[in-house]
Design a protein around this motif. Structure first.
Motif, PDB file in Angstrom:
ATOM      1  N   THR A 123       0.635  -1.268  -0.482  1.00  0.00           N
ATOM      2  CA  THR A 123       0.063  -0.018  -0.064  1.00  0.00           C
ATOM      3  C   THR A 123       0.306   1.024   0.285  1.00  0.00           C
ATOM      4  OG1 THR A 123      -0.416   0.172   2.000  1.00  0.00           O
ATOM      5  CG2 THR A 123      -1.865  -1.183   1.174  1.00  0.00           C
ATOM      6  N   GLY A 124       2.459   1.174   0.028  1.00  0.00           N
ATOM      7  CA  GLY A 124       3.018   2.569   0.492  1.00  0.00           C
ATOM      8  C   GLY A 124       2.759   3.227   1.846  1.00  0.00           C
ATOM      9  N   GLN A 125       1.995   2.518   2.005  1.00  0.00           N
ATOM     10  CA  GLN A 125       2.055   3.512   3.361  1.00  0.00           C
ATOM     11  C   GLN A 125       2.456   3.892   3.990  1.00  0.00           C
ATOM     12  OE1 GLN A 125      -2.286   3.851   4.789  1.00  0.00           O
ATOM     13  NE2 GLN A 125      -2.148   1.262   4.364  1.00  0.00           N
ATOM     14  N   GLY A 126       4.091   2.592   4.070  1.00  0.00           N
ATOM     15  CA  GLY A 126       4.864   2.744   5.853  1.00  0.00           C
ATOM     16  C   GLY A 126       3.536   2.060   7.219  1.00  0.00           C
ATOM     17  N   GLY A 127       4.993   2.619   7.889  1.00  0.00           N
ATOM     18  CA  GLY A 127       4.141   1.908   9.130  1.00  0.00           C
ATOM     19  C   GLY A 127       4.787   1.534   9.950  1.00  0.00           C
ATOM     20  N   ALA A 128       4.434   1.179  11.731  1.00  0.00           N
ATOM     21  CA  ALA A 128       4.949   1.410  12.780  1.00  0.00           C
ATOM     22  C   ALA A 128       5.467   0.170  13.214  1.00  0.00           C
ATOM     23  CB  ALA A 128       5.151   2.168  13.813  1.00  0.00           C
ATOM     24  N   ILE A 129       6.180  -0.717  14.208  1.00  0.00           N
ATOM     25  CA  ILE A 129       6.460  -1.811  14.325  1.00  0.00           C
ATOM     26  C   ILE A 129       7.079  -2.018  15.981  1.00  0.00           C
ATOM     27  CG2 ILE A 129       7.060  -4.364  14.065  1.00  0.00           C
ATOM     28  CD1 ILE A 129       7.432  -4.371  10.974  1.00  0.00           C
ATOM     29  N   VAL A 130       6.132  -2.414  17.065  1.00  0.00           N
ATOM     30  CA  VAL A 130       7.258  -3.448  18.264  1.00  0.00           C
ATOM     31  C   VAL A 130       7.092  -3.984  18.899  1.00  0.00           C
ATOM     32  CG1 VAL A 130       6.666  -2.066  20.242  1.00  0.00           C
ATOM     33  CG2 VAL A 130       6.113  -0.328  18.823  1.00  0.00           C
ATOM     34  N   ASN A 131       8.294  -4.075  18.968  1.00  0.00           N
ATOM     35  CA  ASN A 131       7.839  -6.161  19.334  1.00  0.00           C
ATOM     36  C   ASN A 131       8.374  -6.079  20.662  1.00  0.00           C
ATOM     37  OD1 ASN A 131       8.230  -7.446  16.321  1.00  0.00           O
ATOM     38  ND2 ASN A 131      10.275  -6.992  16.631  1.00  0.00           N
ATOM     39  N   ILE A 132       7.743  -6.655  21.328  1.00  0.00           N
ATOM     40  CA  ILE A 132       7.826  -6.524  22.797  1.00  0.00           C
ATOM     41  C   ILE A 132       9.155  -8.137  23.062  1.00  0.00           C
ATOM     42  CG2 ILE A 132       6.817  -7.273  25.790  1.00  0.00           C
ATOM     43  CD1 ILE A 132       4.068  -6.369  23.914  1.00  0.00           C
ATOM     44  N   GLY A 133      10.155  -7.265  23.721  1.00  0.00           N
ATOM     45  CA  GLY A 133      11.001  -8.262  23.561  1.00  0.00           C
ATOM     46  C   GLY A 133      11.226  -8.147  25.435  1.00  0.00           C
ATOM     47  N   ALA A 134      12.570  -8.379  26.511  1.00  0.00           N
ATOM     48  CA  ALA A 134      12.757  -8.856  27.653  1.00  0.00           C
ATOM     49  C   ALA A 134      14.103  -8.280  28.559  1.00  0.00           C
ATOM     50  CB  ALA A 134      12.710  -9.919  28.330  1.00  0.00           C
ATOM     51  N   MET A 135      13.720  -7.726  29.234  1.00  0.00           N
ATOM     52  CA  MET A 135      15.098  -7.831  30.273  1.00  0.00           C
ATOM     53  C   MET A 135      15.879  -8.196  30.344  1.00  0.00           C
ATOM     54  SD  MET A 135      16.407  -7.618  33.192  1.00  0.00           S
ATOM     55  CE  MET A 135      14.629  -8.442  34.305  1.00  0.00           C
ATOM     56  N   TRP A 136      15.728  -9.464  30.123  1.00  0.00           N
ATOM     57  CA  TRP A 136      16.416 -11.270  30.775  1.00  0.00           C
ATOM     58  C   TRP A 136      17.257 -11.215  29.326  1.00  0.00           C
ATOM     59  CZ3 TRP A 136      11.656 -10.029  32.707  1.00  0.00           C
ATOM     60  CH2 TRP A 136      11.606 -10.727  34.340  1.00  0.00           C
ATOM     61  N   ALA A 137      16.817 -10.659  28.260  1.00  0.00           N
ATOM     62  CA  ALA A 137      17.366 -11.111  26.627  1.00  0.00           C
ATOM     63  C   ALA A 137      19.027 -10.142  27.059  1.00  0.00           C
ATOM     64  CB  ALA A 137      17.110 -10.430  25.885  1.00  0.00           C
ATOM     65  N   HIS A 138      18.743  -9.120  28.465  1.00  0.00           N
ATOM     66  CA  HIS A 138      19.807  -8.198  28.349  1.00  0.00           C
ATOM     67  C   HIS A 138      20.862  -8.674  29.678  1.00  0.00           C
ATOM     68  CE1 HIS A 138      18.767  -5.486  25.476  1.00  0.00           C
ATOM     69  NE2 HIS A 138      17.599  -5.033  25.757  1.00  0.00           N
ATOM     70  N   GLN A 139      19.778  -9.124  31.087  1.00  0.00           N
ATOM     71  CA  GLN A 139      21.051  -9.789  32.059  1.00  0.00           C
ATOM     72  C   GLN A 139      20.365 -10.707  32.323  1.00  0.00           C
ATOM     73  OE1 GLN A 139      21.867  -6.727  35.258  1.00  0.00           O
ATOM     74  NE2 GLN A 139      19.691  -6.697  35.321  1.00  0.00           N
ATOM     75  N   ALA A 140      20.745 -11.550  33.608  1.00  0.00           N
ATOM     76  CA  ALA A 140      20.323 -13.141  33.793  1.00  0.00           C
ATOM     77  C   ALA A 140      19.715 -12.168  35.180  1.00  0.00           C
ATOM     78  CB  ALA A 140      20.968 -14.048  33.951  1.00  0.00           C
ATOM     79  N   ILE A 141      18.742 -12.237  35.702  1.00  0.00           N
ATOM     80  CA  ILE A 141      18.367 -12.951  37.381  1.00  0.00           C
ATOM     81  C   ILE A 141      17.977 -14.132  37.611  1.00  0.00           C
ATOM     82  CG2 ILE A 141      16.144 -12.690  38.512  1.00  0.00           C
ATOM     83  CD1 ILE A 141      17.679  -9.453  37.041  1.00  0.00           C
ATOM     84  N   ALA A 142      18.819 -14.047  38.742  1.00  0.00           N
ATOM     85  CA  ALA A 142      18.910 -15.201  39.832  1.00  0.00           C
ATOM     86  C   ALA A 142      17.656 -15.922  40.167  1.00  0.00           C
ATOM     87  CB  ALA A 142      20.085 -15.256  40.661  1.00  0.00           C
ATOM     88  N   ALA A 143      16.817 -15.184  40.970  1.00  0.00           N
ATOM     89  CA  ALA A 143      15.679 -15.678  41.356  1.00  0.00           C
ATOM     90  C   ALA A 143      14.425 -16.096  39.732  1.00  0.00           C
ATOM     91  CB  ALA A 143      15.223 -14.463  41.841  1.00  0.00           C
ATOM     92  N   THR A 144      14.844 -15.580  38.579  1.00  0.00           N
ATOM     93  CA  THR A 144      14.303 -15.761  37.368  1.00  0.00           C
ATOM     94  C   THR A 144      15.093 -16.856  36.459  1.00  0.00           C
ATOM     95  OG1 THR A 144      14.194 -14.319  37.014  1.00  0.00           O
ATOM     96  CG2 THR A 144      12.082 -14.729  37.720  1.00  0.00           C
ATOM     97  N   PRO A 145      15.473 -17.976  36.277  1.00  0.00           N
ATOM     98  CA  PRO A 145      16.448 -18.315  35.857  1.00  0.00           C
ATOM     99  C   PRO A 145      15.313 -18.554  34.569  1.00  0.00           C
ATOM    100  CG  PRO A 145      15.799 -20.137  37.142  1.00  0.00           C
ATOM    101  CD  PRO A 145      15.011 -18.886  37.578  1.00  0.00           C
ATOM    102  N   SER A 146      15.905 -18.652  33.457  1.00  0.00           N
ATOM    103  CA  SER A 146      15.391 -18.132  32.292  1.00  0.00           C
ATOM    104  C   SER A 146      15.836 -18.318  30.712  1.00  0.00           C
ATOM    105  CB  SER A 146      14.142 -17.035  31.901  1.00  0.00           C
ATOM    106  OG  SER A 146      13.270 -16.570  33.293  1.00  0.00           O
ATOM    107  N   SER A 147      16.141 -19.585  31.275  1.00  0.00           N
ATOM    108  CA  SER A 147      17.271 -19.558  29.586  1.00  0.00           C
ATOM    109  C   SER A 147      16.935 -19.318  28.466  1.00  0.00           C
ATOM    110  CB  SER A 147      18.559 -20.843  30.151  1.00  0.00           C
ATOM    111  OG  SER A 147      17.688 -21.521  30.328  1.00  0.00           O
TER     112      SER A 147
END
Ligand code: NAP
Length: 239
Positions: free
Chosen positions: A113-137
């Motif tokens: 359509t040539g209108q352009g747009g905007a996309i937002v992905n919901i990532g996570a803090m855990w992708a940057h930093q691991a937290i011992a209380a919530t192991p989430s590999s």
């Protein structure tokens, strides 16, 4: 977070297509959004490839004029690395596959359509930093992939005037935690996690929706490829 964002967008005059697992939550979400504007459901379990194919078909046939996309579906069940089974791993990475190809379908419409747009992905803090209380590999690995997809699409789609950003939430009170903690333990468990955050509290779905709505809007028209920490300050440092 996804539903609160859709509510904010509809309140501002937009319309929304909600993709979710078939059932009451999807029906209720669309019914409630329809009281303020236009909303349509697409029922699909995003870990089921055949249902993703069907959802892509419906998006192409009925919603190829979409100019905004929020990739919000997800969950996390903290589990030690050594306890992960293949099914745990697949649950996160199958969602990423759905996100990848649903985004491709929506972007094809934006380009056509040539209108352009905007996309937002919901990532996570855990992708940057691991937290011992919530192991989430496995979760963190998948969300790090989503952050990388954000950078790649920002580059590839800039020429089409399509901006691609992400938010990286820390612990945020949403329906998600109803599945993680027993009802009688929920408040105490979340209160216990508040102290991690420099701002002294966990997030709300509106905290995230406000950031996502900003990234969807023309207020952020010179922002693409950003991974915005919406995390009560955790990436600056932990209490
Ligand atoms: N809450 C946090 O602390 C936190 C922190 C970091 C990142 N995140 C991320 O934030 C995003 C939003 O989560 P939220 O906290 O708002 O949780 P939420 O209220 O549970 O919303 C997540 C939505 O994703 C849907 N979903 C999950 N798996 C799906 C599947 N296979 N097919 C279709 N839909 C599916 C859920 O549907 P059902 O209701 O049917 O399960 C739910 O509607 C997720 O990507 C999550 O990983 C959350």
């Amino acid at each position: 977070m996804g539903l609160t964002t859709a509510e904010n967008v509809v309140e501002k005059g937009g319309s929304a297509v909600i993709i979710g697992r078939p059932g009451r939550r999807l029906d209720d979400a669309v019914a409630s959004l329809s009281r303020s504007g236009s909303a349509w459901p697409i029922a699909a379990d995003l870990t089921n490839w055949e249902q993703v194919v069907e959802a892509r078909k419906q998006l192409t046939q009925n919603h190829s004029d979409a100019t905004l996309l929020v990739n919000a579906a997800g969950f996390v069940l903290p589990k030690p690395f050594l306890d992960h089974e293949v099914a745990d791993y697949d649950a996160y990475h199958d969602l990423n596959r759905a996100t990848f190809f649903l985004t491709q379908t929506v972007v094809r419409g934006m380009v056509a359509t040539g209108q352009g747009g905007a996309i937002v992905n919901i990532g996570a803090m855990w992708a940057h930093q691991a937290i011992a209380a919530t192991p989430s590999s496995a979760f963190s690995m998948a969300k790090a992939g989503l952050h990388a997809l954000t950078h790649n699409l920002a580059m590839e789609l800039a020429g089409e005037n399509i901006r691609v950003n992400a938010v990286a939430p820390a612990i945020t009170r949403t329906h998600h935690f109803d599945k993680v903690f027993a009802p009688d333990q929920l408040d105490a468990a979340l209160e216990g996690l508040s102290g991690l955050h420099p701002l002294g509290r966990i997030g709300t779905s509106q905290d995230l929706a406000s950031a996502i709505t900003f990234l969807l809007s023309t207020e952020s028209s010179w922002t693409t490829g950003a991974i915005l920490n919406v995390d009560g300050g955790v990436m600056a440092g932990r209490n």
